[in-house]
Design a protein around this motif. Structure first.
Motif, mmCIF file in Angstrom:
data_model
loop_
_atom_site.group_PDB
_atom_site.id
_atom_site.type_symbol
_atom_site.label_atom_id
_atom_site.label_comp_id
_atom_site.label_asym_id
_atom_site.label_seq_id
_atom_site.Cartn_x
_atom_site.Cartn_y
_atom_site.Cartn_z
ATOM 1 N N ASN A 51 -18.852 4.479 -4.289
ATOM 2 C CA ASN A 51 -17.477 4.925 -4.531
ATOM 3 C C ASN A 51 -17.025 4.406 -5.887
ATOM 4 N N GLU A 52 -16.060 5.073 -6.491
ATOM 5 C CA GLU A 52 -15.473 4.568 -7.730
ATOM 6 C C GLU A 52 -13.958 4.503 -7.660
ATOM 7 N N GLY A 53 -13.396 4.773 -6.474
ATOM 8 C CA GLY A 53 -11.954 4.688 -6.306
ATOM 9 C C GLY A 53 -11.579 4.108 -4.958
ATOM 10 N N VAL A 54 -12.487 3.347 -4.360
ATOM 11 C CA VAL A 54 -12.250 2.757 -3.039
ATOM 12 C C VAL A 54 -12.330 1.239 -3.148
ATOM 13 N N PHE A 55 -11.314 0.558 -2.613
ATOM 14 C CA PHE A 55 -11.400 -0.898 -2.546
ATOM 15 C C PHE A 55 -11.276 -1.367 -1.103
ATOM 16 N N VAL A 56 -11.871 -2.525 -0.863
ATOM 17 C CA VAL A 56 -11.834 -3.179 0.442
ATOM 18 C C VAL A 56 -10.894 -4.368 0.327
ATOM 19 N N LEU A 57 -9.894 -4.411 1.193
ATOM 20 C CA LEU A 57 -8.901 -5.478 1.194
ATOM 21 C C LEU A 57 -8.948 -6.232 2.514
ATOM 22 N N LEU A 58 -9.068 -7.557 2.448
ATOM 23 C CA LEU A 58 -8.929 -8.411 3.621
ATOM 24 C C LEU A 58 -7.565 -9.070 3.551
ATOM 25 N N ALA A 59 -6.791 -8.909 4.622
ATOM 26 C CA ALA A 59 -5.410 -9.395 4.612
ATOM 27 C C ALA A 59 -5.058 -10.010 5.953
ATOM 28 N N LYS A 60 -4.030 -10.856 5.960
ATOM 29 C CA LYS A 60 -3.542 -11.470 7.191
ATOM 30 C C LYS A 60 -3.266 -10.396 8.236
ATOM 31 N N ALA A 61 -3.698 -10.661 9.458
ATOM 32 C CA ALA A 61 -3.539 -9.673 10.525
ATOM 33 C C ALA A 61 -2.077 -9.305 10.737
ATOM 34 N N GLU A 62 -1.183 -10.269 10.668
ATOM 35 C CA GLU A 62 0.228 -9.994 10.953
ATOM 36 C C GLU A 62 0.901 -9.153 9.865
ATOM 37 N N SER A 63 0.283 -9.078 8.682
ATOM 38 C CA SER A 63 0.842 -8.271 7.582
ATOM 39 C C SER A 63 0.145 -6.926 7.443
ATOM 40 N N ALA A 64 -0.935 -6.713 8.183
ATOM 41 C CA ALA A 64 -1.806 -5.565 7.945
ATOM 42 C C ALA A 64 -1.100 -4.229 8.110
ATOM 43 N N GLU A 65 -0.324 -4.070 9.176
ATOM 44 C CA GLU A 65 0.339 -2.783 9.411
ATOM 45 C C GLU A 65 1.352 -2.476 8.319
ATOM 46 N N ASN A 66 2.077 -3.478 7.864
ATOM 47 C CA ASN A 66 3.030 -3.258 6.784
ATOM 48 C C ASN A 66 2.324 -2.904 5.479
ATOM 49 N N ILE A 67 1.224 -3.588 5.200
ATOM 50 C CA ILE A 67 0.434 -3.277 4.007
ATOM 51 C C ILE A 67 -0.082 -1.846 4.083
ATOM 52 N N LEU A 68 -0.585 -1.462 5.252
ATOM 53 C CA LEU A 68 -1.113 -0.113 5.430
ATOM 54 C C LEU A 68 -0.026 0.925 5.191
ATOM 55 N N ARG A 69 1.143 0.719 5.767
ATOM 56 C CA ARG A 69 2.235 1.690 5.571
ATOM 57 C C ARG A 69 2.636 1.787 4.100
ATOM 58 N N SER A 70 2.640 0.652 3.419
ATOM 59 C CA SER A 70 2.970 0.651 1.998
ATOM 60 C C SER A 70 1.952 1.466 1.205
ATOM 61 N N MET A 71 0.679 1.286 1.512
ATOM 62 C CA MET A 71 -0.363 2.040 0.814
ATOM 63 C C MET A 71 -0.260 3.533 1.113
ATOM 64 N N GLN A 72 -0.023 3.872 2.359
ATOM 65 C CA GLN A 72 0.045 5.286 2.754
ATOM 66 C C GLN A 72 1.227 5.997 2.125
ATOM 67 N N SER A 73 2.290 5.274 1.866
ATOM 68 C CA SER A 73 3.477 5.895 1.269
ATOM 69 C C SER A 73 3.473 5.818 -0.255
ATOM 70 N N ASN A 74 2.438 5.217 -0.826
ATOM 71 C CA ASN A 74 2.358 5.072 -2.282
ATOM 72 C C ASN A 74 1.031 5.586 -2.831
ATOM 73 N N GLY A 75 0.680 6.790 -2.378
ATOM 74 C CA GLY A 75 -0.450 7.480 -3.007
ATOM 75 C C GLY A 75 -1.763 7.443 -2.269
ATOM 76 N N TRP A 76 -1.820 6.731 -1.132
ATOM 77 C CA TRP A 76 -3.078 6.634 -0.392
ATOM 78 C C TRP A 76 -2.850 7.025 1.067
ATOM 79 N N PRO A 77 -2.613 8.309 1.341
ATOM 80 C CA PRO A 77 -2.262 8.729 2.703
ATOM 81 C C PRO A 77 -3.354 8.493 3.731
#
Length: 338
Positions: free
Chosen positions: A272-298
């Protein structure tokens, strides 16, 4: 494209003489013009405050022009992304060409223009570089090396030591598009497809996530050669952690999946040349995911988690309920992919 009195690169363009100056002055320096490059020096002098990140990479992709990009924007985006995975915003790049005698000027100009557009999109400047020319048959048209320096975000604390059991594993986009876009043009493997490379700069997203979530981000890596499976195995192989992966959550575009099946490839291992793997705190994961989905990464998705069990291994739960070990790629699945 300016009017040159030559149609293709010849050995004189690497001589340091008149032909070299014509190529650089009417081409590289003019297209990539900025105050530091205008010094026409072998190095660049600048000041950057705070913690810095540095990266270098070389690009030998074949073919050099492919659906969705070419070796030029791939080189810029690749180094910008390597710095982004350190939590840094790229500021300055070096750019070195190894050109093969006979490379058409129209092709070189297309690549150079793509470099300029990628730099503008990423907000980065090329400030120094080099050009060499090799004999026909010795360089496969063009190779590129880029090095980059960037400023590390003040909230970035990314690294192996930050990984914790329970961390969610998030990816930003569907996997395997770049590798399949390249393979669609390879001799003997051509097939009709609208698949394009996912090459792009990722630092805008990374810096936004650091702004919003700071130390909830523990680890970042772009899934280039060896794909998603290789990144996750690198995380697991230090023996401190195991990885649980959910196949049903991993986004793969339908055309890409079909092409992988046709070619006998596992998309987990495709570059891949446009995919990153992010490890994040479990309690923040859903919020991070929603932020990504609403900012260009559906199609961003939580694809697994870090566990204390089966340390050193990546275990995937398949879509039909079975479990299997996802091993490190034993060899080169797709050569000359970046």
């Amino acid at each position: 494209m300016p009017i040159f009195d030559f149609d293709a690169i010849n050995l004189g363009h690497g001589s340091g003489g008149i032909l070299s100056q014509r190529l650089l002055n009417s081409g590289v320096f003019d297209v990539l013009k900025n105050d530091k490059l205008d010094e026409r020096h072998d190095g660049a002098v600048f000041e950057l405050p705070g913690k810095l990140a540095f990266s270098t990479d070389s690009y030998v992709v074949s073919p050099i022009i492919f659906p969705g990009g070419n070796i030029g924007d791939l080189a810029v985006n690749g180094t910008v992304n390597d710095l982004a995975m350190c939590g840094a915003k790229a500021k300055y790049l070096s750019l070195s060409f190894i050109l093969e005698e006979g490379l058409p000027m129209t092709t070189f100009w297309q690549i150079l223009s793509s470099i300029k557009m990628a730099c503008d999109a990423a907000g980065v400047q090329v400030v120094t570089g080099d050009t060499k020319v090799v004999e026909r048959g010795k360089g496969d048209q063009i190779f590129i090396n880029t090095s980059g320096i960037g400023q590390v975000h003040t909230k970035a604390a990314l690294g192996w030591s930050s990984i914790q059991p329970g961390d969610a594993i998030i990816i930003n986009a569907p996997i395997a598009a770049h590798g399949i876009a390249i393979m669609s043009l390879r001799s003997g493997l051509e097939f009709e497809t609208s698949i394009t490379s996912d090459t792009c700069a990722l630092h805008h997203t990374v810096l936004q996530l650091l702004d919003e979530y700071g130390d909830a981000l523990h680890f970042l890596r772009d899934a280039t050669r060896g794909g998603l499976a290789s990144v996750l195995n690198e995380i697991a192989k230090d023996g401190s952690h195991g990885i649980e992966l959910l196949q049903k959550n991993i986004p793969v575009d339908e055309q890409v999946s079909g092409a992988c099946e046709m070619l006998g490839l596992d998309p987990l291992y495709v570059a891949n040349e446009g995919v990153f793997v992010l490890l994040a705190k479990a309690e923040s994961a859903e919020n991070i995911l929603r932020s990504m989905q609403s900012n260009g990464w559906p199609q961003a998705a939580i694809v697994g988690k870090v566990v204390e069990d089966h340390k050193g291994q990546v275990i995937m739960q398949s879509s039909i309920g079975g479990r299997r070990v996802v091993n490190m790629l034993p060899g080169e699945q797709l050569p000359r992919i970046c």
